[in-house]
Design an enzyme around this catalytic site. Structure first.
Site, PDB file in Angstrom:
ATOM      1  N   ARG A 177      37.158  84.495  -7.216  1.00  0.00           N
ATOM      2  CA  ARG A 177      36.324  83.417  -6.658  1.00  0.00           C
ATOM      3  C   ARG A 177      35.463  83.862  -5.463  1.00  0.00           C
ATOM      4  NH1 ARG A 177      37.336  82.586 -10.710  1.00  0.00           N
ATOM      5  NH2 ARG A 177      38.561  80.981 -11.698  1.00  0.00           N
ATOM      6  N   SER A 225      38.090  72.524  -7.942  1.00  0.00           N
ATOM      7  CA  SER A 225      39.308  72.910  -7.227  1.00  0.00           C
ATOM      8  C   SER A 225      39.071  72.940  -5.725  1.00  0.00           C
ATOM      9  CB  SER A 225      39.770  74.294  -7.681  1.00  0.00           C
ATOM     10  OG  SER A 225      40.109  74.260  -9.033  1.00  0.00           O
ATOM     11  N   GLU A 304      38.879  76.784  -1.675  1.00  0.00           N
ATOM     12  CA  GLU A 304      37.856  77.269  -2.617  1.00  0.00           C
ATOM     13  C   GLU A 304      36.539  76.558  -2.315  1.00  0.00           C
ATOM     14  OE1 GLU A 304      38.836  77.729  -6.752  1.00  0.00           O
ATOM     15  OE2 GLU A 304      36.796  77.223  -7.372  1.00  0.00           O
TER      16      GLU A 304
HETATM   17  C1  FAD Z   1      34.459  68.897 -12.245  1.00  0.00           C
HETATM   18  C2  FAD Z   1      34.351  70.305 -11.723  1.00  0.00           C
HETATM   19  C3  FAD Z   1      34.993  71.352 -12.372  1.00  0.00           C
HETATM   20  C4  FAD Z   1      34.917  72.667 -11.881  1.00  0.00           C
HETATM   21  N1  FAD Z   1      35.566  73.665 -12.538  1.00  0.00           N
HETATM   22  C5  FAD Z   1      35.482  74.934 -12.093  1.00  0.00           C
HETATM   23  C6  FAD Z   1      36.148  76.018 -12.767  1.00  0.00           C
HETATM   24  O1  FAD Z   1      36.801  75.837 -13.792  1.00  0.00           O
HETATM   25  N2  FAD Z   1      36.026  77.269 -12.280  1.00  0.00           N
HETATM   26  C7  FAD Z   1      35.308  77.533 -11.142  1.00  0.00           C
HETATM   27  O2  FAD Z   1      35.229  78.712 -10.743  1.00  0.00           O
HETATM   28  N3  FAD Z   1      34.672  76.531 -10.475  1.00  0.00           N
HETATM   29  C8  FAD Z   1      34.745  75.260 -10.922  1.00  0.00           C
HETATM   30  N4  FAD Z   1      34.102  74.252 -10.238  1.00  0.00           N
HETATM   31  C9  FAD Z   1      33.386  74.564  -8.994  1.00  0.00           C
HETATM   32  C10 FAD Z   1      31.900  74.876  -9.157  1.00  0.00           C
HETATM   33  O3  FAD Z   1      31.356  74.265 -10.326  1.00  0.00           O
HETATM   34  C11 FAD Z   1      31.596  76.390  -9.201  1.00  0.00           C
HETATM   35  O4  FAD Z   1      32.039  77.060  -8.052  1.00  0.00           O
HETATM   36  C12 FAD Z   1      30.085  76.626  -9.349  1.00  0.00           C
HETATM   37  O5  FAD Z   1      29.862  77.963  -9.693  1.00  0.00           O
HETATM   38  C13 FAD Z   1      29.271  76.284  -8.092  1.00  0.00           C
HETATM   39  O6  FAD Z   1      27.896  76.354  -8.423  1.00  0.00           O
HETATM   40  P1  FAD Z   1      26.841  75.390  -7.700  1.00  0.00           P
HETATM   41  O7  FAD Z   1      25.500  75.724  -8.221  1.00  0.00           O
HETATM   42  O8  FAD Z   1      27.252  73.974  -7.849  1.00  0.00           O
HETATM   43  O9  FAD Z   1      27.000  75.869  -6.210  1.00  0.00           O
HETATM   44  P2  FAD Z   1      26.966  74.967  -4.886  1.00  0.00           P
HETATM   45  O10 FAD Z   1      28.151  74.058  -4.878  1.00  0.00           O
HETATM   46  O11 FAD Z   1      25.636  74.369  -4.738  1.00  0.00           O
HETATM   47  O12 FAD Z   1      27.198  76.094  -3.786  1.00  0.00           O
HETATM   48  C14 FAD Z   1      28.446  76.768  -3.717  1.00  0.00           C
HETATM   49  C15 FAD Z   1      28.246  78.014  -2.847  1.00  0.00           C
HETATM   50  O13 FAD Z   1      27.349  78.890  -3.530  1.00  0.00           O
HETATM   51  C16 FAD Z   1      26.218  79.178  -2.712  1.00  0.00           C
HETATM   52  N5  FAD Z   1      25.062  79.290  -3.599  1.00  0.00           N
HETATM   53  C17 FAD Z   1      24.634  78.397  -4.522  1.00  0.00           C
HETATM   54  N6  FAD Z   1      23.563  78.886  -5.161  1.00  0.00           N
HETATM   55  C18 FAD Z   1      23.296  80.103  -4.633  1.00  0.00           C
HETATM   56  C19 FAD Z   1      22.307  81.100  -4.867  1.00  0.00           C
HETATM   57  N7  FAD Z   1      21.366  80.966  -5.815  1.00  0.00           N
HETATM   58  N8  FAD Z   1      22.357  82.231  -4.104  1.00  0.00           N
HETATM   59  C20 FAD Z   1      23.307  82.402  -3.156  1.00  0.00           C
HETATM   60  N9  FAD Z   1      24.252  81.485  -2.892  1.00  0.00           N
HETATM   61  C21 FAD Z   1      24.254  80.353  -3.623  1.00  0.00           C
HETATM   62  C22 FAD Z   1      26.111  78.010  -1.738  1.00  0.00           C
HETATM   63  O14 FAD Z   1      25.452  78.406  -0.536  1.00  0.00           O
HETATM   64  C23 FAD Z   1      27.594  77.688  -1.505  1.00  0.00           C
HETATM   65  O15 FAD Z   1      28.133  78.537  -0.532  1.00  0.00           O
HETATM   66  C24 FAD Z   1      34.165  72.935 -10.721  1.00  0.00           C
HETATM   67  C25 FAD Z   1      33.497  71.869 -10.067  1.00  0.00           C
HETATM   68  C26 FAD Z   1      33.590  70.578 -10.561  1.00  0.00           C
HETATM   69  C27 FAD Z   1      32.852  69.478  -9.856  1.00  0.00           C
END
Ligand code: FAD
Length: 324
Positions: A177, A225, A304
């Protein structure tokens, strides 16, 4: 200067092709539906991301990269930092044999379905991870035994000076992660997938998605999570418990509520906003849950979810402030 300053907003509007919104409520950009107002720029393309970063850097304004907001807790007071929202404009896809290139703003579930339909395995398990490609690479998101680090070959990033760099996978210190990518924005990633039978992949995608919907509060406002699974000593914990969700469940936290935020009765590692929940409610629930697990099992859970300060900084994973 902060990103709220009208002079900063006016000059950014002149410099970028992308839209700039001031005083934009961030709750609409987080799956938790939590977060106060901020200045948000929506880059129209990769060059716009560089422009926004240079602009912020020159003005001494901090910034925060935001994808689909599915793993962030944004502050009730909003952000003084400039929010750079990666989405449309960074949503290109191309492929050549088993090599695929994805723009950082693409939703990962779309990528999972598209590659499965084309008969390529490796990202299809991400169908239930509702973030962007950039957020997935940054977080090294994963599920069902797969993670972004398995397939990433190269990542194009832009640094705070607005300079692009292409990083090989060996240069990225991926861990569980975590990518170790700090102070850069992911623009695009190249991945290596492998060919498989499309019908079988699509069936797996459907099964995994159904499993998600059954086992997690997928349709409620939440951020996935809350805690990472603990790093246990060899031989495991004497209780036999392994995942963060199992420890939280065994600590009788399911259904526990502070303010309008609840530990999901369906899956204890998911905290859900019951409507009107605040970042402060979540912070207090995090501390309560963490203390209870530590007192009962001697295990310290690490975050996380990225807890973001008004300055746009990510707070340490082993503690959050509960004073606002
Ligand atoms: C219902 C649900 C289920 C989920 N299941 C999982 C799972 O099974 N496994 C898992 O690993 N995660 C899971 N997640 C968490 C999440 O979806 C992941 O971590 C996802 O990859 C985050 O992407 P995001 O675009 O939403 O990032 P954001 O939430 O917008 O940002 C998260 C972090 O990434 C950084 N970031 C975002 N985009 C960029 C970029 N282009 N460059 C640099 N930094 C960036 C942000 O600054 C922040 O620090 C889940 C979330 C939800 C709501």
């Amino acid at each position: 200067m902060t990103a709220r300053d009208p002079r900063f907003i006016a000059s950014l509007r002149e410099a970028t092709r992308g839209e700039v919104r001031e005083n934009e409520p961030l709750a609409g950009y987080s799956t938790f539906r939590i977060g106060g107002p901020a200045t948000v720029v929506f880059p129209a393309g990769p060059e716009d991301v560089a422009i926004a970063l240079r602009h912020a850097d020159n003005a001494g304004v901090s910034w925060f990269a935001l994808g689909l907001g599915s793993n962030v807790l944004l502050p009730d007071a909003g952000l003084e930092a400039l929010v750079i929202r990666l989405g449309k404009g960074l949503d290109g896809v191309r492929s050549d044999g088993d090599r695929w290139w994805f723009g950082a703003g693409l939703p990962a579930p779309l990528v999972a379905r598209q590659t499965a339909a084309a008969g390529f395995a490796g990202l299809h398990k991400m169908v239930g991870v509702p973030g962007t490609v950039g957020g997935g690479v940054f977080m090294n998101a994963g599920c069902h035994g797969a993670e972004w680090a398995d397939v990433v070959q190269r990542v194009t990033v832009v640094d705070p000076n607005g300079v692009d760099r292409v990083l090989d996978r060996e240069e990225i210190p991926f861990r569980y992660r975590r990518s170790g990518l700090e102070r850069v924005i992911v623009l695009e990633t190249e991945v290596a997938l492998h060919q498989a039978e499309p019908a079988l992949l699509e069936q797996e995608v459907r099964d995994l998605f159904e499993w998600r919907q059954r086992g997690t509060p997928f349709n409620q406002p939440c951020c996935g999570s809350t805690f990472t699974n603990p790093d246990l000593p060899p031989g495991g914990h004497p209780s036999g418990l392994r995942s963060a969700g199992q420890f939280l469940d065994a600590a009788d936290l399911k259904g526990y509520t502070i303010g309008r935020v609840q530990v999901s009765p369906l899956h204890a590692n998911y905290f859900v906003n019951l409507g009107g929940g605040t970042a402060d409610d979540v912070r207090r629930l995090i501390e309560h849950a963490r203390d209870r697990v530590r007192d009962r099992f001697g295990v310290r859970l690490e975050l996380e979810v990225k807890v973001v300060s008004p300055a746009g900084e990510i707070e340490p994973t082993d503690g959050v402030r509960t004073d606002g």
